[in-house]
Design an enzyme around this catalytic site. Sequence first.
Site, PDB file in Angstrom:
ATOM      1  N   GLU A 182       1.370  -0.838   0.163  1.00 50.97           N
ATOM      2  CA  GLU A 182      -0.171  -0.184   0.169  1.00 50.97           C
ATOM      3  C   GLU A 182       0.949   1.358  -0.384  1.00 50.97           C
ATOM      4  O   GLU A 182       0.248   2.019   0.373  1.00 50.97           O
ATOM      5  CB  GLU A 182      -0.994  -0.308   0.819  1.00 50.97           C
ATOM      6  CG  GLU A 182      -1.569  -1.440   1.257  1.00 50.97           C
ATOM      7  CD  GLU A 182      -3.267  -0.882   0.445  1.00 50.97           C
ATOM      8  OE1 GLU A 182      -3.872   0.007  -0.095  1.00 50.97           O
ATOM      9  OE2 GLU A 182      -3.103  -2.135  -0.245  1.00 50.97           O
ATOM     10  N   HIS A 261      -4.452   1.605   6.675  1.00 44.71           N
ATOM     11  CA  HIS A 261      -3.700   2.046   6.731  1.00 44.71           C
ATOM     12  C   HIS A 261      -2.450   3.223   8.025  1.00 44.71           C
ATOM     13  O   HIS A 261      -3.211   3.249   8.627  1.00 44.71           O
ATOM     14  CB  HIS A 261      -3.026   2.757   6.259  1.00 44.71           C
ATOM     15  CG  HIS A 261      -3.359   3.022   3.883  1.00 44.71           C
ATOM     16  ND1 HIS A 261      -3.688   3.964   3.412  1.00 44.71           N
ATOM     17  CD2 HIS A 261      -3.454   1.462   3.589  1.00 44.71           C
ATOM     18  CE1 HIS A 261      -4.425   2.594   2.411  1.00 44.71           C
ATOM     19  NE2 HIS A 261      -3.764   1.248   2.896  1.00 44.71           N
ATOM     20  N   CYS A 380      -2.121  11.799   3.847  1.00 44.57           N
ATOM     21  CA  CYS A 380      -3.437  10.566   2.512  1.00 44.57           C
ATOM     22  C   CYS A 380      -2.981  11.751   0.578  1.00 44.57           C
ATOM     23  O   CYS A 380      -2.694  10.812  -0.326  1.00 44.57           O
ATOM     24  CB  CYS A 380      -4.385  10.275   2.471  1.00 44.57           C
ATOM     25  SG  CYS A 380      -5.236   9.044   3.384  1.00 44.57           S
TER      26      CYS A 380
END
Length: 457
Positions: A182, A261, A380
Site C-alpha cells: 500500500e 493504513h 493521504c
Amino acid sequence: MNDQQRPDRDYREVNFDGLVGPTHNYAGLALGNVASMSHGGLVANPREAALQGLAKMKALMDADYLQGVLPPQQRPDLGALRALGFTGSDERVLARAAGDAPQILRAVCSASSMWTANAATVTPSPDAPDGRVHFTPANLQSSFHRFLEPATTGRVLAAIFRDEARFAHHPALPATPAFSDEGAANHTRLAGGHGDAGVHLFVYGREAFGWGSETLPAPKRFPARQTLEASQAVARQHGLAESQTVFAQQHPEAIDAGVFHNDVIAVGNGPVLLYHEMAFLDEAGTLEALRERMRTPLIPVRIPLEAVSLEDAVSSYLFNSQLLSNPDGSMTLVVPGECQENASVWRTVQDHLLAGANPIGEVVVKDVKQSMRNGGGPACLRLRVVLGAEERGALAGRVLLDDALHGELTAWVERHYRDRLAPEDLADPALARETLVALDELSGILEIGSVYPFQLG
C-alpha cells in the site's frame, strides 16, 4: 555512503500532492475505510474537492514548504472495462457496465489516485547504497479500483524523476495477496534531519507465509492490507540494510476500528513519531528497535487511548496529518478541520501536543472535507520525497508549485470540473470525453509528456 560521496547537503522534503481528478465521487469502494463506506452513494463535488486540495498546497507553499503536484489518473478506465468483457463503442461500454455491473463502473471511475501517500514507497539518496532516490510504485492489489493505478503511477514518476543518475525506479511488486503493498501510507522515515541517515519504519498488517499461527493475531472485522513480505521486498529493492529498517505489526484492533493504513494512526517526521497507543501490536518492541538503530534520539509522542478513542482517531484523522519541519527546529502539524470539531481530539491537540515536551509548536487546520468523506486526510493527499538541491534541479516537467502554476491549475479546474457528480452520472459518455480533454491539457501544463493510456495509443 559517506559525506564525500554525497556533497549536496541542502536536503529538503517535497510534498507531492495528488490533484483530485474530475471523476471524484463517493462510491464507498474501500472495505475497512469507515469514512468511504459511510459516504457511499452521496453526491460529490469534484470542483470543490480539487480546489480544496489546491488551497492546501498553496497555503503550505506560502509558508515556505516545498510543494509538488502529481496529476490524477485517466478515469473512467475504459480499457479495464474492455478487459472485463464489455465491448462496443465507449458509449456502449459505459451503458452496459452501468446496467450489468454498476459497482465495477464505480471502481473504474474512482479518483483514488488523489491519495498519493499510496502511490509509492520512496527512499532518499542519503539512505541508498548507490546514492540515488529510489521509488517503488505500490501494487495496491487489495482493492480493484486501486489496482488499476500502478502502471500510470510508474509512468508519471519516471517522467518527473527522469534522471537515471539520480533516480532509480523499481517495478511494483507482484500483484498477489502475499505481496500486498500500500506504499508510503505504511512507511515512515525517521532521522535527525532530512539529509541525515534515516531509519525506515515499515508497518504491516499480516504475514502472508505465517498467517494463522496463534502467535500472529489477526483482525476480525476488516482485512489487513499490507504484508510483511511486501515491506521486506521493497526494502530489498532499495538496498536498505537490516540496521536501517524496523518492521512492526499494526494492532489488529486498530484495523478493525477502521485504521486501514498506518498513517491513520501514526505520523513521523525527523526524530518525532506521533502515534496512538493502539498503533502497534508490540509498542515497546517497536520503540526499542527504533532507538537501537537511530543515530539521533527518538522523540516519541504517545497519545493514550483514554485521551483519544480509536473511534475518534478514525473520525477526526488526527494522525493522518502532515508533520512538517521548520528552520528553527520546531514542527508544524497540519490537521483536517474535523479535529477541531471533535472536543476530545482538540483538547488533546492543546494538552498533549502544543503543551507537551516535543518540537510540535504549531497546529494548522485545513478544510479537505471532500477528501475526508472518502477517507483521506492531509497526509493521504501527499507523497513525501526528500531531495537535495541538485536532485530538485534535476526534476523534469513543471511540477513544483509556484504562484503561476497554482493560478493555472485553479483555472484549469474551474474550466473542466463539474460541481456535482452522483453515482448515476458516471455512465455519462460526456464525462469520459470531458476528462480526456482535461487530462490532455493538464499534461501540457505540467510538461510531463505522454503518460496516459489515451496518449500512448
